[in-house]
Write an enzyme that holds these catalytic residues in place. Structure first.
Site, mmCIF file in Angstrom:
data_model
loop_
_atom_site.group_PDB
_atom_site.id
_atom_site.type_symbol
_atom_site.label_atom_id
_atom_site.label_comp_id
_atom_site.label_asym_id
_atom_site.label_seq_id
_atom_site.Cartn_x
_atom_site.Cartn_y
_atom_site.Cartn_z
ATOM 1 C CB CYS A 336 -5.951 0.693 -1.165
ATOM 2 S SG CYS A 336 -5.504 0.387 0.560
ATOM 3 N NE ARG A 458 -10.193 -5.900 3.613
ATOM 4 C CZ ARG A 458 -9.050 -5.460 3.104
ATOM 5 N NH1 ARG A 458 -8.646 -4.234 3.376
ATOM 6 N NH2 ARG A 458 -8.311 -6.238 2.338
#
Length: 544
Positions: A336, A458
């Site tokens: 991430c 998301r």
């Protein structure tokens, strides 16, 4: 030489009490971000305690929602390269939970939930049933699709019909597919009466040496079923995560917060879902709050884990809406890049501590999601108040993770990607005509492979013409089976708590709160010292 007065060694414990504070820092001193800034798991250690028990006595039971307790504090992430049915089943058998990803058609995700629920049961209340007029080919088809062939036969071919026989794998072996089941079914049956307890039924099943035990009412009508295979699983997997009522494995799955996700959740609930995880990189949104309200009204028995959050303010909104648990983490995962690209997030240790300190006051557990690279990180998250940890990269590359192995630079690997990566955002889109090379897919195929993309929803980017990646894609080395890896993590957690003189996660949490568990900050030099160092290249090769 001048003599020096020394204290009586036998008085060491008494002298220790004269110090005005214990060694190290308490958790409040450690996590004072006005002084230390935001901390990661690598920035501190726990100090050791006194060992007077064996590691296998350590209890790792912990709560992940208001009403769900696990024997081991492990969850697998709802990523499309980490958790599908096989991972979810293995995680549940080993005492954790796998959260099935939603970057796939709703029907496919529901089928995975159903597979988890059917893997291990107490009383099977919705067994597959056939009639004497069905054929051997029907049994073979069920075995191919669901993996079992022990099927009760009733006069109506449905639950509630009069039980007339049972068909097992041996009954249909070497038989023509067109043979009627009435010709091959076993009619000499051992049954148990409706109202029998699970313990009593298990005893009957064990003593009968049969594979299945039909449960019938006073009129001989089939009401449920018990399977011997589940008895064996109970012995092999004593830590398994099961619903206390049905004795089935817990099933968890992720959904988004868009209108289509409500239809998706209906399918998942019908399949037997126990826990729904609302999957968003930033959970404090009106979309998620509305979704929580709707779920609580529509499916009041579903446990809802909301998030992700990293602040008390975010947590308060979701707790007030009715969340049963929270995921904590923003930009801390190994794949991430949200913190770098968006300049938004928080170091994970600080995030876990601050959210857990707030939410635990309301009986809402938190799950530390991201940044878990080893056993020590797991224990640190638990010490800071997390009920469990959620792992992605640590479980990617295992046999149970989705995807095929391939070789990269001489190593056996599997693909692993962040849900914010461009590759994940492209998943499920219709194939462009230019890529079909003149072949037009059928409409049915297009429907089965095209779905609302979980990665874009998301990150709230489905309406954006230009996609901004908040994750990367790559590969991870083969780690073998999670059935060997998770017990390794579990044993590691037990040994870590033993080193601190702690017998359970509950005791760890109370010890941190009281100040009995002490911490120490680690400088950059201390982190180097704590890792592998000082070896020459030749020695490294020997021990690689």
């Amino acid at each position: 030489m001048t003599s020096k007065t020394v204290l009586d060694p036998s008085k060491a414990l008494e002298h220790l009490k004269t110090y005005d504070h214990s060694d190290g820092l308490n958790v409040t001193e450690l996590m004072n971000n006005r002084i230390h800034g935001g901390l990661t798991y690598n920035d501190f250690l726990m100090l050791p305690g006194k060992i007077d028990f064996s590691a296998d006595q350590v209890v790792t039971e912990s709560r992940i929602t208001r009403n769900v307790v696990l024997k081991t504090p492990f969850l697998s992430s709802p990523m499309d390269t980490v958790t599908e049915a096989e991972m979810a089943i293995s995680m549940a058998l080993l005492g954790g939970i796998g959260v099935i990803h939603h970057n796939q058609p709703a029907a496919a995700q529901a089928a995975m939930v159903r597979a988890v629920k059917r893997h291990e049961n107490g009383f099977i209340t919705e067994p597959t049933v056939l009639s004497p007029n069905h054929h051997v080919e029907d049994v073979l088809d069920i075995k191919e699709r669901h993996g079992f062939s022990g099927i009760p036969i009733t006069d109506t071919g449905s639950l509630g019909g009069k039980l007339v026989g049972i068909v097992t794998n041996r009954d249909v072996q070497f038989r023509s597919p067109s043979t009627l089941l009435s010709e091959v079914m076993t009619t000499d049956l051992v049954t148990a009466p409706e109202g029998v307890t699970l313990t009593e039924a298990n005893t009957i099943l064990r003593d009968s040496k049969k594979g299945k035990l039909p449960i019938v009412d006073s009129q001989g009508r089939l009401t449920s079923l018990l399977a011997r295979s589940d008895l064996l699983k109970n012995q092999e997997y004593p830590l398994a995560s099961k619903s206390p009522n049905t004795k089935q494995l817990y099933a968890a799955a992720a959904v988004g917060t868009r209108p289509a996700d409500r239809d998706r959740l209906r399918l998942l609930a019908e399949a037997g879902l126990d826990i729904v995880v609302l999957d968003s990189s930033q959970g404090n949104s009106i979309f998620q709050i509305d979704m929580i309200h709707w779920i609580k009204e529509t499916f009041p028995k579903l446990e809802v884990i909301a998030g992700n959050v990293v602040t008390r303010e975010q947590a308060a909104s979701l707790i007030a809406a009715g969340a049963d648990g929270l995921r904590v983490g923003m930009g801390s995962g190994s794949i991430c890049i949200t913190q770098e690209v968006m300049a938004v997030g928080r170091p994970q240790a600080t995030a876990v501590y601050n959210v857990a300190e707030f939410s635990n006051q309301f009986g809402v557990p938190v799950i530390a999601d991201g940044g878990i690279g080893n056993v020590g990180h797991v224990v640190k998250a638990l010490a800071l108040g997390a009920g469990a940890v959620m792992m992605g990269g640590l479980l990617a590359g295992t046999t149970e993770a989705p995807g095929e192995y391939f070789y990269h630079e001489g190593k056996r690997v599997k693909a692993y990607r962040g849900m914010g990566s461009i590759e994940a955002m492209e998943q499920g889109k219709p194939v462009p005509p230019s890529a079909l090379k003149g072949k037009i897919p059928s409409s049915s195929k297009a429907k089965s492979t095209t779905h609302e993309n979980a990665a874009t929803s998301r990150y709230f980017s489905e309406s954006s013409a230009i996609k901004v990646a908040q994750g990367v894609a790559g590969d991870v080395q083969d780690k073998g089976s999670v059935k060997a890896f998770l017990p390794y993590l579990h044993t590691g957690v037990q040994h870590s708590l033993q080193d601190m003189g702690i017998k359970s996660i509950d005791v760890l949490r109370s010890g941190v709160k009281s100040g009995a568990v002490r911490f120490e900050l680690r400088t950059a030099s201390a982190q180097v010292e704590g890792g592998v160092h000082g070896l020459n290249s030749y020695t490294k090769r020997l021990f690689a």
